[in-house]
Design a protein around this motif. Structure first.
Motif, PDB file in Angstrom:
ATOM      1  N   ARG A  66     -24.032 -21.820  34.752  1.00 28.32           N
ATOM      2  CA  ARG A  66     -23.139 -21.798  33.633  1.00 28.32           C
ATOM      3  C   ARG A  66     -22.782 -23.414  33.489  1.00 28.32           C
ATOM      4  NH1 ARG A  66     -19.071 -17.636  35.733  1.00 28.32           N
ATOM      5  NH2 ARG A  66     -19.472 -18.745  37.535  1.00 28.32           N
ATOM      6  N   TYR A  67     -22.474 -23.349  32.059  1.00 28.90           N
ATOM      7  CA  TYR A  67     -22.005 -24.825  32.101  1.00 28.90           C
ATOM      8  C   TYR A  67     -20.669 -25.104  32.655  1.00 28.90           C
ATOM      9  CZ  TYR A  67     -20.973 -29.037  29.023  1.00 28.90           C
ATOM     10  OH  TYR A  67     -20.987 -30.248  28.375  1.00 28.90           O
ATOM     11  N   ARG A  68     -19.781 -24.401  32.571  1.00 28.96           N
ATOM     12  CA  ARG A  68     -18.487 -24.590  33.470  1.00 28.96           C
ATOM     13  C   ARG A  68     -18.744 -24.924  34.777  1.00 28.96           C
ATOM     14  NH1 ARG A  68     -15.078 -19.098  33.288  1.00 28.96           N
ATOM     15  NH2 ARG A  68     -16.073 -18.396  35.357  1.00 28.96           N
ATOM     16  N   ASN A  69     -19.806 -24.319  35.346  1.00 28.31           N
ATOM     17  CA  ASN A  69     -19.885 -24.850  36.834  1.00 28.31           C
ATOM     18  C   ASN A  69     -20.587 -26.119  36.753  1.00 28.31           C
ATOM     19  OD1 ASN A  69     -19.765 -24.082  39.654  1.00 28.31           O
ATOM     20  ND2 ASN A  69     -22.028 -23.841  39.634  1.00 28.31           N
ATOM     21  N   LEU A  70     -21.787 -26.480  36.170  1.00 33.11           N
ATOM     22  CA  LEU A  70     -22.606 -27.557  36.032  1.00 33.11           C
ATOM     23  C   LEU A  70     -21.592 -28.664  35.991  1.00 33.11           C
ATOM     24  CD1 LEU A  70     -25.513 -26.771  34.164  1.00 33.11           C
ATOM     25  CD2 LEU A  70     -25.398 -26.891  36.505  1.00 33.11           C
ATOM     26  N   THR A  71     -20.523 -28.609  35.122  1.00 34.23           N
ATOM     27  CA  THR A  71     -19.508 -29.690  34.858  1.00 34.23           C
ATOM     28  C   THR A  71     -18.282 -29.834  35.537  1.00 34.23           C
ATOM     29  OG1 THR A  71     -18.941 -28.511  32.927  1.00 34.23           O
ATOM     30  CG2 THR A  71     -20.753 -29.902  32.631  1.00 34.23           C
ATOM     31  N   ASP A  72     -18.262 -28.826  36.348  1.00 32.95           N
ATOM     32  CA  ASP A  72     -16.918 -28.795  37.121  1.00 32.95           C
ATOM     33  C   ASP A  72     -16.475 -30.212  37.819  1.00 32.95           C
ATOM     34  OD1 ASP A  72     -14.787 -28.392  39.085  1.00 32.95           O
ATOM     35  OD2 ASP A  72     -15.364 -26.444  39.408  1.00 32.95           O
ATOM     36  N   PRO A  73     -15.505 -30.984  37.413  1.00 31.13           N
ATOM     37  CA  PRO A  73     -15.302 -32.052  38.081  1.00 31.13           C
ATOM     38  C   PRO A  73     -15.133 -32.196  39.608  1.00 31.13           C
ATOM     39  CG  PRO A  73     -13.769 -31.683  36.399  1.00 31.13           C
ATOM     40  CD  PRO A  73     -14.484 -30.455  36.499  1.00 31.13           C
ATOM     41  N   GLN A  74     -14.800 -31.078  40.256  1.00 33.24           N
ATOM     42  CA  GLN A  74     -14.895 -31.097  41.809  1.00 33.24           C
ATOM     43  C   GLN A  74     -16.179 -30.866  42.344  1.00 33.24           C
ATOM     44  OE1 GLN A  74     -12.145 -27.840  42.798  1.00 33.24           O
ATOM     45  NE2 GLN A  74     -10.450 -28.710  41.831  1.00 33.24           N
ATOM     46  N   GLY A  75     -17.147 -30.880  41.413  1.00 28.27           N
ATOM     47  CA  GLY A  75     -18.568 -30.392  41.860  1.00 28.27           C
ATOM     48  C   GLY A  75     -18.829 -28.957  41.740  1.00 28.27           C
ATOM     49  N   MET A  76     -20.146 -28.904  41.410  1.00 29.20           N
ATOM     50  CA  MET A  76     -20.651 -27.410  41.018  1.00 29.20           C
ATOM     51  C   MET A  76     -20.797 -26.515  42.411  1.00 29.20           C
ATOM     52  SD  MET A  76     -24.653 -27.883  40.432  1.00 29.20           S
ATOM     53  CE  MET A  76     -25.111 -26.376  40.490  1.00 29.20           C
ATOM     54  N   ILE A  77     -20.207 -25.533  42.438  1.00 27.22           N
ATOM     55  CA  ILE A  77     -20.466 -24.443  43.725  1.00 27.22           C
ATOM     56  C   ILE A  77     -21.902 -24.087  43.753  1.00 27.22           C
ATOM     57  CG2 ILE A  77     -19.531 -22.256  44.540  1.00 27.22           C
ATOM     58  CD1 ILE A  77     -16.951 -22.734  42.830  1.00 27.22           C
ATOM     59  N   GLU A  78     -22.163 -24.651  45.004  1.00 23.19           N
ATOM     60  CA  GLU A  78     -23.427 -24.103  45.237  1.00 23.19           C
ATOM     61  C   GLU A  78     -23.822 -22.821  45.745  1.00 23.19           C
ATOM     62  OE1 GLU A  78     -26.055 -26.289  44.912  1.00 23.19           O
ATOM     63  OE2 GLU A  78     -25.172 -28.356  44.753  1.00 23.19           O
ATOM     64  N   PRO A  79     -25.043 -22.398  45.891  1.00 23.36           N
ATOM     65  CA  PRO A  79     -25.248 -21.039  46.410  1.00 23.36           C
ATOM     66  C   PRO A  79     -24.699 -20.757  47.807  1.00 23.36           C
ATOM     67  CG  PRO A  79     -27.119 -21.779  45.575  1.00 23.36           C
ATOM     68  CD  PRO A  79     -26.250 -22.987  45.516  1.00 23.36           C
ATOM     69  N   ASN A  80     -24.571 -21.681  48.712  1.00 22.87           N
ATOM     70  CA  ASN A  80     -23.886 -21.509  49.902  1.00 22.87           C
ATOM     71  C   ASN A  80     -22.204 -21.451  49.933  1.00 22.87           C
ATOM     72  OD1 ASN A  80     -23.325 -24.080  49.835  1.00 22.87           O
ATOM     73  ND2 ASN A  80     -24.716 -24.835  51.588  1.00 22.87           N
ATOM     74  N   GLY A  81     -21.601 -21.837  48.611  1.00 28.00           N
ATOM     75  CA  GLY A  81     -20.254 -21.897  48.798  1.00 28.00           C
ATOM     76  C   GLY A  81     -19.764 -23.438  48.754  1.00 28.00           C
ATOM     77  N   SER A  82     -20.715 -24.242  48.991  1.00 28.86           N
ATOM     78  CA  SER A  82     -20.015 -25.613  49.288  1.00 28.86           C
ATOM     79  C   SER A  82     -20.021 -26.259  47.627  1.00 28.86           C
ATOM     80  CB  SER A  82     -20.964 -26.486  50.258  1.00 28.86           C
ATOM     81  OG  SER A  82     -22.237 -26.624  49.393  1.00 28.86           O
ATOM     82  N   ARG A  83     -19.318 -27.455  47.597  1.00 35.70           N
ATOM     83  CA  ARG A  83     -19.306 -28.076  46.199  1.00 35.70           C
ATOM     84  C   ARG A  83     -20.511 -29.086  46.330  1.00 35.70           C
ATOM     85  NH1 ARG A  83     -16.018 -26.501  42.239  1.00 35.70           N
ATOM     86  NH2 ARG A  83     -14.437 -25.240  43.186  1.00 35.70           N
TER      87      ARG A  83
END
Length: 158
Positions: free
Chosen positions: A91-108
């Motif tokens: 989702r665009y908002r995840n891809l562009t999250d300034p903190q880093g996108m949330i990866e499948p394992n929950g990390s940034r």
């Protein structure tokens, strides 16, 4: 006599298949008229076909059999877990999250800073850090219009 029937059956099958293809292409042109960019993007995301012609969108690399974005990332764009790989939330908002996108394992992870970086990921399989994306990601040969439509859909995903 049976050989003639076989030839006739094959000929009818070919004509029927061709007719369905033409009807499908015309129907998709009829359907896509009046679609918003978001609706056209959903079509591309869900079918991996052009909303005007119905033709498959060419790609290279990635999975061996053609798949649509939704087949790997889910219709909602939140990613999927398969026996072979785990796909990310695109989702665009995840891809562009300034903190880093949330990866499948929950990390940034990485942050996409521009639409052009997202385009590069989709068409070249290169992430915002210049590193290649995972092996399942195809390199889609999108036209400018197809990319704009697909991006409109990714931006609209909640």
């Amino acid at each position: 006599m049976s050989r003639n029937l076989l030839v006739l059956a094959i000929l009818l099958l070919l004509v029927g298949t061709l007719g369905l293809g033409i009807i499908g292409a015309l129907a998709s042109r009829q359907i896509s008229r009046g679609f918003s960019p978001e609706e056209r993007g959903r079509w591309i995301y869900s079918t991996a076909t052009d909303p005007d012609s119905g033709a498959p969108i060419p790609y290279s690399g990635g999975m061996m059999m053609p798949m649509a974005c939704a087949d790997c990332h889910g219709i909602d764009g939140r990613g999927l877990r398969t026996p072979m790989f785990v796909s990310p939330d695109i989702r665009y908002r995840n891809l562009t999250d300034p903190q880093g996108m949330i990866e499948p394992n929950g990390s940034r992870g990485r942050t996409y800073h521009s639409d052009e970086e997202i385009r590069r990921a989709i068409t070249e399989g290169i992430g915002p850090d210049g590193e290649p994306l995972s092996w399942p990601m195809p390199r889609w040969q999108l036209t400018d219009q197809q990319f704009r439509d697909l991006l409109a859909y990714l931006k609209a995903l909640p």
